[in-house]
Write an enzyme that holds these catalytic residues in place. Structure first.
Site, PDB file in Angstrom:
ATOM      1  N   GLN A  28       0.937  -1.358   0.357  1.00  0.00           N
ATOM      2  CA  GLN A  28       0.251   0.127  -0.182  1.00  0.00           C
ATOM      3  C   GLN A  28       0.859   1.200   0.490  1.00  0.00           C
ATOM      4  O   GLN A  28       1.573   1.694   0.677  1.00  0.00           O
ATOM      5  CB  GLN A  28      -1.512   0.116   1.065  1.00  0.00           C
ATOM      6  CG  GLN A  28      -2.383  -1.010   0.997  1.00  0.00           C
ATOM      7  CD  GLN A  28      -2.473  -1.623   2.410  1.00  0.00           C
ATOM      8  OE1 GLN A  28      -1.590  -2.276   3.049  1.00  0.00           O
ATOM      9  NE2 GLN A  28      -3.460  -1.505   2.675  1.00  0.00           N
ATOM     10  N   HIS A  30       4.070  -6.537   2.404  1.00  0.00           N
ATOM     11  CA  HIS A  30       2.596  -7.906   2.453  1.00  0.00           C
ATOM     12  C   HIS A  30       3.181  -9.143   2.227  1.00  0.00           C
ATOM     13  O   HIS A  30       2.817  -9.058   1.140  1.00  0.00           O
ATOM     14  CB  HIS A  30       1.709  -8.090   2.683  1.00  0.00           C
ATOM     15  CG  HIS A  30       0.804  -6.144   3.614  1.00  0.00           C
ATOM     16  ND1 HIS A  30       0.511  -6.498   5.441  1.00  0.00           N
ATOM     17  CD2 HIS A  30       0.666  -4.642   3.611  1.00  0.00           C
ATOM     18  CE1 HIS A  30       0.439  -5.158   6.115  1.00  0.00           C
ATOM     19  NE2 HIS A  30       0.635  -4.324   4.845  1.00  0.00           N
ATOM     20  N   HIS A  36       6.598  -0.595   2.762  1.00  0.00           N
ATOM     21  CA  HIS A  36       7.045  -2.175   3.540  1.00  0.00           C
ATOM     22  C   HIS A  36       5.849  -3.175   2.815  1.00  0.00           C
ATOM     23  O   HIS A  36       4.515  -2.437   2.086  1.00  0.00           O
ATOM     24  CB  HIS A  36       6.185  -2.645   4.285  1.00  0.00           C
ATOM     25  CG  HIS A  36       4.725  -1.529   5.270  1.00  0.00           C
ATOM     26  ND1 HIS A  36       4.472  -0.748   5.607  1.00  0.00           N
ATOM     27  CD2 HIS A  36       3.759  -2.467   5.328  1.00  0.00           C
ATOM     28  CE1 HIS A  36       2.963  -0.946   5.596  1.00  0.00           C
ATOM     29  NE2 HIS A  36       1.940  -2.037   5.788  1.00  0.00           N
TER      30      HIS A  36
END
Length: 170
Positions: free
Chosen positions: A84, A99, A97
């Site tokens: 995101q 996921h 980051h």
């Protein structure tokens, strides 16, 4: 591992299980599926475009290496890899980051409707920052938000998983 690791302003060294020269991976406080981890650049930057070429390359190589191990050790058939990139995209912690989530053809909670993992990821992102900050103050239990299906784990549980995952990296 002597240097402390920060996820934005949150110290996450104890949750780390993988390090490269420019990135690292941590176990997730509230995994959406077993094996849900985060891969993060060392330098705190908000957006992918803020990374230099070496950092971006390291981050993507780390996503690939971590993903390969996570898929294997959690018995996955595939991976969902998501980023995101910015607040408008649902990023709740202002630090790039990824996921990485192992997925199963049969037997994971999203097998019937595979795309339902994305709204779940969006909901999870909303409480991530406050839950992570809570870990800095509590070692036995963390704040539980409205999603009772995914209660936050203890620091001890995360550290145990991180130590186990470290054994798969040389």
């Amino acid at each position: 591992m002597s240097t402390s690791l920060l996820f934005s302003t949150i110290e996450v060294t104890r949750q780390a299980f993988y390090r490269s020269s420019l990135s690292f991976a941590i176990v997730n406080l509230k995994p959406i599926v077993p094996g849900h981890v985060l891969v993060i650049p060392n330098r705190v930057v908000h957006r992918l475009t803020d990374l230099n070429d070496a950092e971006l390359s390291s981050l993507m190589i780390s996503v690939q290496r971590v993903g390969r191990v996570i898929e294997r050790v959690y018995g996955g058939d595939a991976l969902t890899v998501a980023c995101q990139d910015g607040k408008a995209a649902g990023q709740s912690v202002p630090h790039v980051h990824f996921h990485v989530m192992p997925r199963k053809t049969h037997g994971d909670r999203f097998s019937e409707n595979r795309d339902e993992i994305y709204p779940e990821l969006e909901r999870a992102a909303g409480s991530l920052a406050s839950d992570l900050k809570q870990t800095q103050h509590e070692s036995q239990s963390m704040r539980v938000d409205a999603d009772e299906n995914r209660p936050p784990r203890t620091m001890e549980d995360m550290e145990k998983e991180a130590n186990w995952l470290k054994t798969f990296f040389s």
